[in-house]
Motif scaffolding. Structure first.
Motif, PDB file in Angstrom:
ATOM      1  N   ARG A  60      51.450  42.171  24.417  1.00 19.94           N
ATOM      2  CA  ARG A  60      52.421  43.268  24.354  1.00 19.94           C
ATOM      3  C   ARG A  60      53.726  42.836  23.705  1.00 19.94           C
ATOM      4  O   ARG A  60      54.188  43.447  22.745  1.00 19.94           O
ATOM      5  N   LYS A  61      54.321  41.732  24.195  1.00 21.60           N
ATOM      6  CA  LYS A  61      55.631  41.330  23.683  1.00 21.60           C
ATOM      7  C   LYS A  61      55.553  40.756  22.269  1.00 21.60           C
ATOM      8  O   LYS A  61      56.390  41.056  21.429  1.00 21.60           O
ATOM      9  N   ILE A  65      51.024  45.201  21.206  1.00 17.64           N
ATOM     10  CA  ILE A  65      49.855  45.980  21.627  1.00 17.64           C
ATOM     11  C   ILE A  65      50.136  46.631  22.982  1.00 17.64           C
ATOM     12  O   ILE A  65      50.569  45.961  23.916  1.00 17.64           O
ATOM     13  N   THR A  66      49.892  47.925  23.075  1.00 17.91           N
ATOM     14  CA  THR A  66      50.035  48.627  24.347  1.00 17.91           C
ATOM     15  C   THR A  66      48.866  48.241  25.246  1.00 17.91           C
ATOM     16  O   THR A  66      47.706  48.276  24.826  1.00 17.91           O
ATOM     17  N   LEU A  67      49.157  47.878  26.502  1.00 17.20           N
ATOM     18  CA  LEU A  67      48.134  47.370  27.411  1.00 17.20           C
ATOM     19  C   LEU A  67      47.951  48.267  28.627  1.00 17.20           C
ATOM     20  O   LEU A  67      48.903  48.871  29.111  1.00 17.20           O
ATOM     21  N   GLU A  68      46.717  48.303  29.104  1.00 21.60           N
ATOM     22  CA  GLU A  68      46.393  48.935  30.381  1.00 21.60           C
ATOM     23  C   GLU A  68      45.582  47.939  31.189  1.00 21.60           C
ATOM     24  O   GLU A  68      44.580  47.409  30.711  1.00 21.60           O
ATOM     25  N   HIS A  69      46.016  47.653  32.417  1.00 21.47           N
ATOM     26  CA  HIS A  69      45.363  46.666  33.264  1.00 21.47           C
ATOM     27  C   HIS A  69      44.645  47.361  34.412  1.00 21.47           C
ATOM     28  O   HIS A  69      45.194  48.281  35.026  1.00 21.47           O
ATOM     29  N   LYS A  70      43.447  46.876  34.732  1.00 26.15           N
ATOM     30  CA  LYS A  70      42.685  47.487  35.828  1.00 26.15           C
ATOM     31  C   LYS A  70      41.893  46.417  36.571  1.00 26.15           C
ATOM     32  O   LYS A  70      41.272  45.544  35.957  1.00 26.15           O
ATOM     33  N   VAL A  71      41.918  46.474  37.919  1.00 26.55           N
ATOM     34  CA  VAL A  71      41.151  45.553  38.760  1.00 26.55           C
ATOM     35  C   VAL A  71      39.889  46.248  39.249  1.00 26.55           C
ATOM     36  O   VAL A  71      39.943  47.370  39.761  1.00 26.55           O
ATOM     37  N   LEU A  72      38.756  45.580  39.059  1.00 27.91           N
ATOM     38  CA  LEU A  72      37.447  46.111  39.446  1.00 27.91           C
ATOM     39  C   LEU A  72      36.626  44.983  40.077  1.00 27.91           C
ATOM     40  O   LEU A  72      36.956  43.806  39.916  1.00 27.91           O
ATOM     41  N   PRO A  73      35.541  45.311  40.791  1.00 33.60           N
ATOM     42  CA  PRO A  73      34.580  44.257  41.134  1.00 33.60           C
ATOM     43  C   PRO A  73      34.167  43.519  39.861  1.00 33.60           C
ATOM     44  O   PRO A  73      33.990  44.149  38.813  1.00 33.60           O
ATOM     45  N   TRP A  74      34.011  42.203  39.939  1.00 32.63           N
ATOM     46  CA  TRP A  74      33.883  41.387  38.738  1.00 32.63           C
ATOM     47  C   TRP A  74      32.665  41.762  37.876  1.00 32.63           C
ATOM     48  O   TRP A  74      32.758  41.832  36.655  1.00 32.63           O
ATOM     49  N   GLU A  75      31.539  42.012  38.485  1.00 28.10           N
ATOM     50  CA  GLU A  75      30.360  42.383  37.705  1.00 28.10           C
ATOM     51  C   GLU A  75      30.601  43.713  36.982  1.00 28.10           C
ATOM     52  O   GLU A  75      30.226  43.875  35.824  1.00 28.10           O
TER      53      GLU A  75
END
Length: 250
Positions: A60-61, A65-75
């Motif tokens: 980003r800096k 690039i504009t970023l979107e972060h998301k946490v999910l179960p790893w698989e």
């Protein structure tokens, strides 16, 4: 003809307000993680952690690039990149991942290795190599490609969440958790398991954690830029400073 085109554009903007802006809006890079503190986790509605800070700085800096972060179960996180629903994740080298993604040459971070076991289990005291784990039952996170590649021929039990590993170990369902000490130390402290679980460090197993971008992603073509920025961050000390903030040695 020009009036017809103008009228069509006006009608489209009225019926679909976002359509007129879509061409000028920057694409958002969707990066997926799992709950793997201190590298990544979710706090309220915000995704934070070592990997997040490193990628915010690099992508980003420094690359805009504009970023979107998301946490999910790893698989599931890896499946999202595999199917094109997300753009990228950070993980250890794995031939299976290179089927559907391209990997950075420069590491985003790294992964050390310790063995965690029930205190009093004398079988773990003298272990100094992976080969010595052959008679033991392994416990790990579902989607852990390192375990699958290195220890997949042994008895391995996969669990959906990291926090399930310590209590399942103590219940005797498996004998050892081979994993990153920084991550497991967080789990033991949060769950109050430190007095019951011992650790043996295995030297010589530091593994680089790379940025994987799906081959179908529009950002795959920018991987060379990502490598250059990660290299620059190491050269100017930013990479080391961010690791130190999370008390991860570098």
């Amino acid at each position: 003809m020009r009036r017809l085109i103008g009228a069509s554009g006006l009608l489209l903007s009225i019926l679909c307000p976002g359509a007129a802006l879509s061409a000028s809006e920057p694409a958002t890079m969707k990066i997926v993680y799992t709950d793997y503190r201190p590298y990544s986790w979710e706090e309220g509605s915000q995704v934070i952690g070592l990997e997040v800070d490193l990628l915010e700085e690099a992508l980003r800096k420094r690359l805009g690039i504009t970023l979107e972060h998301k946490v999910l179960p790893w698989e599931r996180a890896q499946q999202q990149v595999r199917s094109g629903l997300a753009d990228a994740f950070v993980a250890s080298p794995s031939p299976a991942r290179l089927v559907y993604a391209v990997a950075s040459r420069e590491p985003v971070s790294y992964w050390d290795l310790s063995l965690f076991f029930r205190k009093g289990d004398r079988r773990l005291a003298g272990i100094r190599s992976l080969e010595q784990l052959a008679p033991l039952r392994i416990g790990t996170l579902l989607g852990n490609a390192w375990v699958k590649d290195k220890l997949g021929n042994l008895q391995v039990q996969y669990l959906a969440k990291m926090e399930q590993l310590p209590p399942t170990l103590l219940a005797g369902r498996f004998d050892v958790i081979p994993d990153n000490p920084y991550v497991i130390h967080h789990l033991l402290k949060r769950g109050g398991y430190a007095a019951e679980i011992g650790e043996t460090s295995l030297s010589g197993h530091r593994t680089e954690m790379l940025l994987y971008i799906g081959k179908a992603s529009s950002f795959a073509s920018r991987l060379e830029e990502v490598d250059q920025v990660l290299q620059a961050m190491r050269a100017d000390g930013t990479w080391q400073r961010i690791h130190a903030q999370y008390r991860v040695d570098n």
